[in-house]
Motif scaffolding. Sequence first.
Motif, short mmCIF file in Angstrom:
data_model
loop_
_atom_site.label_atom_id
_atom_site.label_comp_id
_atom_site.label_asym_id
_atom_site.label_seq_id
_atom_site.Cartn_x
_atom_site.Cartn_y
_atom_site.Cartn_z
N SER A 70 10.61 -5.64 4.85
CA SER A 70 10.43 -4.46 4.00
C SER A 70 10.88 -4.66 2.55
O SER A 70 10.45 -3.93 1.65
CB SER A 70 11.18 -3.27 4.61
N ASN A 71 11.74 -5.65 2.31
CA ASN A 71 12.20 -5.88 0.94
C ASN A 71 11.35 -6.90 0.18
O ASN A 71 11.65 -7.25 -0.97
CB ASN A 71 13.67 -6.30 0.92
N THR A 72 10.29 -7.38 0.80
CA THR A 72 9.36 -8.30 0.12
C THR A 72 8.66 -7.54 -1.01
O THR A 72 8.27 -6.38 -0.84
CB THR A 72 8.30 -8.84 1.10
N SER A 73 8.48 -8.17 -2.14
CA SER A 73 7.83 -7.50 -3.26
C SER A 73 6.35 -7.25 -2.97
O SER A 73 5.74 -7.96 -2.17
CB SER A 73 7.95 -8.32 -4.54
N ILE A 74 5.80 -6.24 -3.61
CA ILE A 74 4.38 -5.94 -3.44
C ILE A 74 3.54 -7.13 -3.90
O ILE A 74 2.53 -7.48 -3.27
CB ILE A 74 4.00 -4.67 -4.23
N SER B 295 -1.98 -1.79 4.03
CA SER B 295 -3.37 -2.25 4.05
C SER B 295 -3.80 -2.68 2.66
O SER B 295 -3.08 -2.48 1.67
CB SER B 295 -4.29 -1.11 4.53
N ARG B 296 -4.99 -3.26 2.59
CA ARG B 296 -5.53 -3.65 1.27
C ARG B 296 -5.65 -2.42 0.37
O ARG B 296 -5.38 -2.48 -0.83
CB ARG B 296 -6.90 -4.30 1.45
N LYS B 297 -6.07 -1.31 0.99
CA LYS B 297 -6.24 -0.08 0.22
C LYS B 297 -4.91 0.40 -0.36
O LYS B 297 -4.84 0.81 -1.52
CB LYS B 297 -6.84 1.00 1.12
N ASP B 298 -3.85 0.31 0.44
CA ASP B 298 -2.52 0.71 -0.02
C ASP B 298 -2.09 -0.14 -1.22
O ASP B 298 -1.56 0.39 -2.21
CB ASP B 298 -1.48 0.54 1.10
N LEU B 299 -2.30 -1.44 -1.11
CA LEU B 299 -1.88 -2.35 -2.18
C LEU B 299 -2.73 -2.17 -3.43
O LEU B 299 -2.22 -2.25 -4.55
CB LEU B 299 -1.96 -3.79 -1.69
N LEU B 300 -4.02 -1.89 -3.22
CA LEU B 300 -4.90 -1.67 -4.37
C LEU B 300 -4.47 -0.45 -5.16
O LEU B 300 -4.45 -0.47 -6.40
CB LEU B 300 -6.34 -1.51 -3.88
#
Length: 211
Positions: free
Chosen positions: A89-93, A121-126
């Motif tokens: 969970s602490n990994t950067s975006i 998801s990809r959508k979340d990151l986008l």
Amino acid sequence: MDLSERQKEIIDIVKVNEPITGEKIATLLGFSRSTLRPDLSFLTLCELVIAKPKVGYFYNAHKVVPFIIKDIKEKKVEDVMSVPVIVSSNTSIQDTVIKMFLEDVGSIYITENHQLVGLVSRKDLLKTVIGKMSIEEIPVSMAMTRVPNVAYIFSSDSVEVATKKLLEHEVDSLPVIESNKGDEIKQLKIVGKFSKTVISRLFLAIIKNEM
């Protein structure tokens, strides 16, 4: 009706080599003809193979294919699942985005102390990238969908149950959680991934056995 591994091997051999004699099947498997006699008798009685005197054994697709479909439906998720892609969970975006594209997956599971806490998801990151946030500094936990809003399945679930859940939630994959012996779910340890790709492979297995 459950078949032994040897009986399944016999069916595969007959399919590829029909017509084939019992002696030839025994040779290919490395057993004596007498050892295989009960298996061949059982498969013949079930009409999974057809025996023709002085000719040999034939593959009976009309009986075998329905059996294969039933066998696949009842398989456990742990027998077919693939390897999950996980980050803490602490990994950067930014690092999560890089991992997603390197692994070529549509979603990544997020953990804390080896327990499922979310999914991104990809959508979340986008959405996060478009928002012009400092993605190299912000942890992925700020963008993920959190448990209990993440659907998951257990390793002991059947493929049929898992497929229904996949369609019900309209997602590409589900995290597979290690089955607990007790009724109360205390830990969500991820052990695999059940996805549309897994289903496609199972469907292909059915098609190949029809040919």
